[in-house]
Scaffold this active site. Sequence first.
Site, PDB file in Angstrom:
ATOM      1  N   LYS A 108       0.652  -1.232  -0.104  1.00 30.60           N
ATOM      2  CA  LYS A 108      -0.097   0.107  -0.125  1.00 30.60           C
ATOM      3  C   LYS A 108       0.883   1.287   0.010  1.00 30.60           C
ATOM      4  O   LYS A 108       0.384   2.269  -0.404  1.00 30.60           O
ATOM      5  CB  LYS A 108      -0.866  -0.171   1.082  1.00 30.60           C
ATOM      6  CG  LYS A 108      -1.869  -1.176   1.219  1.00 30.60           C
ATOM      7  CD  LYS A 108      -2.639  -1.046   2.742  1.00 30.60           C
ATOM      8  CE  LYS A 108      -3.544  -2.174   2.723  1.00 30.60           C
ATOM      9  NZ  LYS A 108      -4.229  -2.479   3.945  1.00 30.60           N
ATOM     10  N   GLY A 109       2.162   1.229   0.382  1.00 30.65           N
ATOM     11  CA  GLY A 109       3.123   2.218   0.711  1.00 30.65           C
ATOM     12  C   GLY A 109       3.293   3.214  -0.238  1.00 30.65           C
ATOM     13  O   GLY A 109       3.562   4.403  -0.188  1.00 30.65           O
ATOM     14  N   GLU A 149       7.880   1.885  -5.727  1.00 29.30           N
ATOM     15  CA  GLU A 149       8.091   1.172  -4.264  1.00 29.30           C
ATOM     16  C   GLU A 149       8.168   2.364  -3.761  1.00 29.30           C
ATOM     17  O   GLU A 149       8.928   3.597  -4.044  1.00 29.30           O
ATOM     18  CB  GLU A 149       9.093   0.197  -4.256  1.00 29.30           C
ATOM     19  CG  GLU A 149       9.141  -0.225  -2.832  1.00 29.30           C
ATOM     20  CD  GLU A 149       8.095  -1.137  -2.255  1.00 29.30           C
ATOM     21  OE1 GLU A 149       7.142  -0.467  -1.877  1.00 29.30           O
ATOM     22  OE2 GLU A 149       8.261  -2.282  -2.005  1.00 29.30           O
ATOM     23  N   ASP A 150       7.548   2.558  -2.339  1.00 32.54           N
ATOM     24  CA  ASP A 150       7.832   3.555  -1.503  1.00 32.54           C
ATOM     25  C   ASP A 150       9.264   3.750  -0.925  1.00 32.54           C
ATOM     26  O   ASP A 150       9.765   4.859  -0.958  1.00 32.54           O
ATOM     27  CB  ASP A 150       7.043   3.611  -0.340  1.00 32.54           C
ATOM     28  CG  ASP A 150       6.842   2.195   0.604  1.00 32.54           C
ATOM     29  OD1 ASP A 150       7.683   1.324   0.203  1.00 32.54           O
ATOM     30  OD2 ASP A 150       6.309   2.232   1.675  1.00 32.54           O
ATOM     31  N   ASP A 164      15.083  -0.498   1.825  1.00 36.93           N
ATOM     32  CA  ASP A 164      15.875  -0.534   2.761  1.00 36.93           C
ATOM     33  C   ASP A 164      16.925  -1.785   2.866  1.00 36.93           C
ATOM     34  O   ASP A 164      18.041  -1.633   2.416  1.00 36.93           O
ATOM     35  CB  ASP A 164      15.159  -0.233   4.251  1.00 36.93           C
ATOM     36  CG  ASP A 164      14.089  -0.982   4.410  1.00 36.93           C
ATOM     37  OD1 ASP A 164      13.752  -2.182   3.946  1.00 36.93           O
ATOM     38  OD2 ASP A 164      13.323  -0.603   5.245  1.00 36.93           O
ATOM     39  N   LYS A 202      17.130   3.796   1.524  1.00 33.95           N
ATOM     40  CA  LYS A 202      17.754   3.759   2.833  1.00 33.95           C
ATOM     41  C   LYS A 202      18.954   2.850   2.543  1.00 33.95           C
ATOM     42  O   LYS A 202      19.102   1.738   3.270  1.00 33.95           O
ATOM     43  CB  LYS A 202      16.796   3.320   3.892  1.00 33.95           C
ATOM     44  CG  LYS A 202      17.391   3.443   5.342  1.00 33.95           C
ATOM     45  CD  LYS A 202      16.396   2.848   6.343  1.00 33.95           C
ATOM     46  CE  LYS A 202      15.100   3.395   6.532  1.00 33.95           C
ATOM     47  NZ  LYS A 202      14.462   3.104   7.717  1.00 33.95           N
ATOM     48  N   PHE A 259      12.869   5.558  11.422  1.00 33.16           N
ATOM     49  CA  PHE A 259      11.697   4.783  10.885  1.00 33.16           C
ATOM     50  C   PHE A 259      10.761   6.311  10.245  1.00 33.16           C
ATOM     51  O   PHE A 259      10.395   7.058  11.190  1.00 33.16           O
ATOM     52  CB  PHE A 259      10.965   4.565  12.211  1.00 33.16           C
ATOM     53  CG  PHE A 259       9.597   3.610  11.702  1.00 33.16           C
ATOM     54  CD1 PHE A 259       9.638   2.557  11.000  1.00 33.16           C
ATOM     55  CD2 PHE A 259       8.381   4.433  12.000  1.00 33.16           C
ATOM     56  CE1 PHE A 259       8.729   1.966  10.505  1.00 33.16           C
ATOM     57  CE2 PHE A 259       7.509   3.534  11.488  1.00 33.16           C
ATOM     58  CZ  PHE A 259       7.422   2.486  10.815  1.00 33.16           C
ATOM     59  N   ASP A 305       3.586   3.893   6.657  1.00 31.57           N
ATOM     60  CA  ASP A 305       2.658   3.868   7.809  1.00 31.57           C
ATOM     61  C   ASP A 305       3.537   3.459   9.237  1.00 31.57           C
ATOM     62  O   ASP A 305       4.661   2.950   8.973  1.00 31.57           O
ATOM     63  CB  ASP A 305       1.635   2.977   7.460  1.00 31.57           C
ATOM     64  CG  ASP A 305       1.876   1.577   7.376  1.00 31.57           C
ATOM     65  OD1 ASP A 305       1.392   0.959   8.243  1.00 31.57           O
ATOM     66  OD2 ASP A 305       2.904   1.236   6.731  1.00 31.57           O
ATOM     67  N   ARG A 326      -0.144   7.377   6.761  1.00 30.54           N
ATOM     68  CA  ARG A 326      -0.260   7.232   5.201  1.00 30.54           C
ATOM     69  C   ARG A 326      -0.516   8.772   4.489  1.00 30.54           C
ATOM     70  O   ARG A 326       0.011   8.836   3.505  1.00 30.54           O
ATOM     71  CB  ARG A 326      -0.835   6.170   4.444  1.00 30.54           C
ATOM     72  CG  ARG A 326      -0.505   4.674   4.801  1.00 30.54           C
ATOM     73  CD  ARG A 326      -1.264   3.851   4.347  1.00 30.54           C
ATOM     74  NE  ARG A 326      -0.835   2.280   4.736  1.00 30.54           N
ATOM     75  CZ  ARG A 326       0.338   1.463   4.313  1.00 30.54           C
ATOM     76  NH1 ARG A 326       1.198   2.034   3.770  1.00 30.54           N
ATOM     77  NH2 ARG A 326       0.238   0.229   4.997  1.00 30.54           N
TER      78      ARG A 326
END
Length: 177
Positions: free
Chosen positions: A44-45, A100-101, A104, A133, A154, A161, A167
């Site tokens: 969902k990100g 993609e959001d 990492d 990241k 974070f 989220d 979000r």
Amino acid sequence: MKTFDLTDIKPIFSADMIQARIKELADQLNNEYEEEVYVICVLKGSVMFAVDLIKHLKMPVKLEFIRLSSYGSGTVSSGQVKAIDITLPDLNGKNVIVIEDIIDTGYTAKFLSNFFNHNFKVKSYKFIALLDKNCKRQVDINPDMYGFEIDDKFLVGYGLDLDGLYRNLDYVGYIET
């Protein structure tokens, strides 16, 4: 899990900064592609990022969605990617851009790269993340393009989220957990 309010979120990237960088990324893609592309949004990100990015694309775009999970309700990647829904049309011979959001550890990016390599013979493949990241990378993989490089915090907002919350923020910030 501890609850937070908006005053606990320290902004890093403002809405204006995000939109300006998205426009730059779209300009790069517009210079590279003239023919149809399939944009695959990882839910969902990345939905906010994907939607804002495709608004600036000039080539024909077909938007698809897949759903993966590697965080659950935690604040660190579990290291295991769970494919919740990866139903896609036939992408053989197509230009594919995966959105993609954040990248990492790299496990999700590697999972997607392997998935596309094993299931399709695409014409071209790009993996684009809003946030990179790199300091947390555990797998030897990098995005083809990214919006911003970040350190080990974070993050929430603009699709990212904490247990389903935050979000909807139009900026990206961090929470000290």
